[in-house]
Design a protein around this motif. Structure first.
Motif, PDB file in Angstrom:
ATOM      1  N   GLY A   1      31.656 -22.930  19.921  1.00  0.00           N
ATOM      2  CA  GLY A   1      32.025 -21.625  19.378  1.00  0.00           C
ATOM      3  C   GLY A   1      32.788 -20.766  20.350  1.00  0.00           C
ATOM      4  N   GLY A   2      33.516 -21.383  21.274  1.00  0.00           N
ATOM      5  CA  GLY A   2      34.294 -20.625  22.247  1.00  0.00           C
ATOM      6  C   GLY A   2      33.486 -20.077  23.411  1.00  0.00           C
ATOM      7  N   LYS A   3      32.191 -20.385  23.492  1.00  0.00           N
ATOM      8  CA  LYS A   3      31.337 -19.911  24.567  1.00  0.00           C
ATOM      9  C   LYS A   3      30.754 -21.085  25.324  1.00  0.00           C
ATOM     10  CE  LYS A   3      27.392 -16.872  25.513  1.00  0.00           C
ATOM     11  NZ  LYS A   3      26.351 -15.980  24.939  1.00  0.00           N
ATOM     12  N   THR A   4      30.696 -20.966  26.649  1.00  0.00           N
ATOM     13  CA  THR A   4      30.172 -22.037  27.500  1.00  0.00           C
ATOM     14  C   THR A   4      28.815 -21.648  28.048  1.00  0.00           C
ATOM     15  OG1 THR A   4      32.395 -22.769  28.154  1.00  0.00           O
ATOM     16  CG2 THR A   4      30.572 -23.428  29.563  1.00  0.00           C
ATOM     17  N   TYR A   5      27.837 -22.538  27.843  1.00  0.00           N
ATOM     18  CA  TYR A   5      26.490 -22.368  28.380  1.00  0.00           C
ATOM     19  C   TYR A   5      26.306 -23.343  29.540  1.00  0.00           C
ATOM     20  CZ  TYR A   5      25.772 -20.138  23.829  1.00  0.00           C
ATOM     21  OH  TYR A   5      25.873 -19.326  22.729  1.00  0.00           O
ATOM     22  N   SER A   6      25.547 -22.932  30.541  1.00  0.00           N
ATOM     23  CA  SER A   6      25.335 -23.793  31.701  1.00  0.00           C
ATOM     24  C   SER A   6      23.867 -23.801  32.084  1.00  0.00           C
ATOM     25  CB  SER A   6      26.180 -23.327  32.899  1.00  0.00           C
ATOM     26  OG  SER A   6      25.844 -21.991  33.255  1.00  0.00           O
TER      27      SER A   6
ATOM     28  N   VAL B   1       9.586 -27.082  38.578  1.00  0.00           N
ATOM     29  CA  VAL B   1      10.974 -27.485  38.366  1.00  0.00           C
ATOM     30  C   VAL B   1      11.424 -26.992  37.006  1.00  0.00           C
ATOM     31  CG1 VAL B   1      12.564 -29.432  38.146  1.00  0.00           C
ATOM     32  CG2 VAL B   1      10.714 -29.517  39.825  1.00  0.00           C
ATOM     33  N   GLY B   2      12.587 -26.347  36.977  1.00  0.00           N
ATOM     34  CA  GLY B   2      13.124 -25.841  35.722  1.00  0.00           C
ATOM     35  C   GLY B   2      14.638 -25.742  35.782  1.00  0.00           C
ATOM     36  N   TYR B   3      15.217 -25.316  34.685  1.00  0.00           N
ATOM     37  CA  TYR B   3      16.670 -25.138  34.603  1.00  0.00           C
ATOM     38  C   TYR B   3      16.992 -23.652  34.506  1.00  0.00           C
ATOM     39  CZ  TYR B   3      17.281 -30.155  34.022  1.00  0.00           C
ATOM     40  OH  TYR B   3      17.288 -31.512  34.230  1.00  0.00           O
ATOM     41  N   TYR B   4      18.061 -23.271  35.217  1.00  0.00           N
ATOM     42  CA  TYR B   4      18.439 -21.873  35.327  1.00  0.00           C
ATOM     43  C   TYR B   4      19.913 -21.704  34.971  1.00  0.00           C
ATOM     44  CZ  TYR B   4      14.092 -21.414  38.016  1.00  0.00           C
ATOM     45  OH  TYR B   4      12.774 -21.417  38.419  1.00  0.00           O
ATOM     46  N   THR B   5      20.257 -20.479  34.583  1.00  0.00           N
ATOM     47  CA  THR B   5      21.663 -20.150  34.360  1.00  0.00           C
ATOM     48  C   THR B   5      22.370 -20.033  35.704  1.00  0.00           C
ATOM     49  OG1 THR B   5      21.223 -17.778  34.374  1.00  0.00           O
ATOM     50  CG2 THR B   5      21.078 -18.920  32.250  1.00  0.00           C
ATOM     51  N   ALA B   6      23.691 -19.852  35.665  1.00  0.00           N
ATOM     52  CA  ALA B   6      24.467 -19.785  36.910  1.00  0.00           C
ATOM     53  C   ALA B   6      24.061 -18.588  37.773  1.00  0.00           C
ATOM     54  CB  ALA B   6      25.956 -19.723  36.586  1.00  0.00           C
ATOM     55  N   ASP B   7      23.515 -17.511  37.169  1.00  0.00           N
ATOM     56  CA  ASP B   7      23.103 -16.347  37.942  1.00  0.00           C
ATOM     57  C   ASP B   7      21.630 -16.380  38.321  1.00  0.00           C
ATOM     58  OD1 ASP B   7      22.094 -16.005  35.440  1.00  0.00           O
ATOM     59  OD2 ASP B   7      22.938 -14.011  35.095  1.00  0.00           O
ATOM     60  N   GLY B   8      20.962 -17.543  38.091  1.00  0.00           N
ATOM     61  CA  GLY B   8      19.591 -17.704  38.549  1.00  0.00           C
ATOM     62  C   GLY B   8      18.531 -17.247  37.572  1.00  0.00           C
TER      63      GLY B   8
END
Length: 483
Positions: free
Chosen positions: A275-280, A290-297
């Motif tokens: 949809g034109g938006k990038t998720y990371s 242990v977990g997953y985080y966005t680019a800004d933590g």
């Protein structure tokens, strides 16, 4: 009598003489009579007549037919003549000295386990007695490995010319190989480490038909695809509505040994564009978790999941007033009902402790979870519970029970309530509390760890999608409708 006989002699002599002369004349005439060849050749002036050409062509055709037909009779069966045979002994190459003396290193035979094949069948196939196999299984750690062999596993048998097993070899795991030297009374074990190395790779693709098919084509394993959909992006992306042209990338590790890939590691970083938006999302360990985080933590894992039953249908929403299907009178409906079959797993909406578990009047079999900071959730009408008791600690997503129709229910479903400081809220619309972001030294360590992975993803995507980006830039801008 004598006189008449003497009187005929002159006449007979004269007639005989005449016959002889006539025969002589006929013989001379026959000898000098011209034959056909001489007759035909008489008068030959250097050119063949038409008759001569026809005769010559006829003779030539007959000759060619005879030449082509006669060799065909060569294949006719004939009675084979008795041929005397003799045998001759040939000298074979000598066996290596190591083989004749039964030395180690020249008699290894490696076999692969076939589907459905047992260890006993393998030893029987190699001609090794069962007593030797039982001696091997008695070695520490051998039974746990050899009785759970998977198809494709390799076993080595050191069998010299005397046929007696001298050394047996198997892989304890991906990096350790065990060799058992078998003596008359003892077995000696030697463990060697098989060197392996890790490669960091980037898998990137664009959805053409389905996410699963495109991700498999890009090289991701089914487990890695599940990590993308069920762990990293489950809170932000509805994967049931992905469309053609959506993109994904993932950085992960591959384990290689002796030129063969033997395993893959966890996804270290991933991006998904829709949809034109990038998720990371970036994998990071903080405070032992242990977990997953966005680019800004900021953690991708939300404090709560909205639906305790994935992909379930809502049969009755949150309402201030509705007619109860069993009691028949109007009353508040302070939760959401999800229709599902009996036995469907129910997941905990967030990390919590069990506040209540048991029978709760019209709710039937019920569990109440305390998530801290004033948040609680209730799950009712269960058919049975998970193996928990009051005070048990539960992680988000854990199966706490199964759908049923206990209590006041017309059919199997889950009644789910969400409360903040004791006040009922609509779980489908309530604003969920954000997770705490990384700060200070943890944030700095996170950024230092994730920066190389993000750079690799961008590098790969720039190469793969450069043509697409150029085409999009080349499109003419749409005119303003108000102009």
């Amino acid at each position: 009598m004598a006189t008449p006989q003497s009187g005929l002699e002159p006449t007979q002599d004269a007639s005989g003489q005449a016959r002889r002369e006539r025969l002589k004349t006929l013989r001379e005439a026959a000898l000098h009579r011209p034959v056909l060849a001489r007759h035909l050749s008489d008068g030959f002036n250097g050119r063949w007549s038409r008759r001569q050409w026809v005769q010559a062509s006829l003779f030539a055709t007959i000759g060619m037919l005879v030449a082509s037909i006669v060799p065909g009779f060569d294949g006719l069966d004939t009675v084979p003549a008795h041929v005397q045979r003799q045998s001759m002994a040939l000298t074979l190459p000598p066996l290596p000295l190591a083989r004749t003396q039964g030395e180690q290193g020249d008699s290894w035979q490696v076999v692969q386990v076939e589907p459905g094949q047992t260890l006993g069948e393998l030893f029987e196939q190699m001609g090794v007695p069962a007593t030797t196999m039982y001696r091997i299984l008695e070695q520490p750690g051998a039974k746990q490995v050899l009785t759970r062999l998977r198809p494709g596993a390799e076993l080595g048998f050191d069998l010299p010319v005397n046929g007696k097993l001298r050394t047996f070899r198997f892989d304890r795991d991906d990096t350790h190989r065990v060799e058992l030297s078998i003596g008359e009374d003892t077995i000696t074990e030697q463990v060697t480490e098989r060197p392996s190395h890790v490669r960091t790779v980037v898998a990137s693709g664009e959805i053409s038909s389905s996410l699963y098919a495109s991700a498999r084509k890009a090289g991701l394993s089914p487990a890695a695809i599940a990590t993308l959909t069920d762990e990293i992006f489950q809170y932000d992306i509805d994967f049931s509505h992905t469309q053609k042209g959506d993109r994904f990338s993932a950085v992960y590790e591959q384990v290689w040994r002796e030129g063969e890939r033997i395993g893959t590691g966890e996804i270290a970083a991933a991006t998904f564009t829709t949809g034109g938006k990038t998720y990371s999302g970036f994998r990071f360990e903080h405070d032992g978790q242990v977990g997953y985080y966005t680019a800004d933590g900021r953690p991708l894992k939300k404090a709560f999941i909205r639906m305790p039953i994935p992909y379930a249908r809502v049969t009755s929403g949150f309402s201030k007033a509705r007619k109860h299907p069993v009691l028949g009178r109007t009353r508040r409906h302070d939760g959401v009902d999800y229709g599902a079959g009996t036995g469907t797993p129910i997941h905990a909406a967030g990390d919590a402790r069990v506040k209540f578990i048991g029978w709760k009047s019209g709710y039937g079999r019920t569990i109440v979870l305390d998530h801290g900071r004033g948040y609680t959730t209730l799950y009712a009408h269960m058919s049975r519970f998970g193996k928990y008791k009051r005070g048990s600690s539960i992680k988000q997503g854990t199966v706490i029970g199964y759908v049923g129709s206990s209590g006041l229910a017309t059919g199997p479903h889950l009644h789910y309530e969400f409360r903040i400081n004791g006040v009922h809220r609509n779980p489908l619309t309530v604003t969920m509390p954000p997770a705490e972001p990384l700060k200070g030294a943890a944030l700095a360590a996170f950024q230092a760890q994730t920066a190389p992975a993000l750079a690799r993803i961008r590098q790969v995507e720039q190469i793969m999608y450069a043509k697409v980006a150029s085409a999009e830039k080349a499109k003419p801008a749409k005119a303003d409708s108000k102009a």
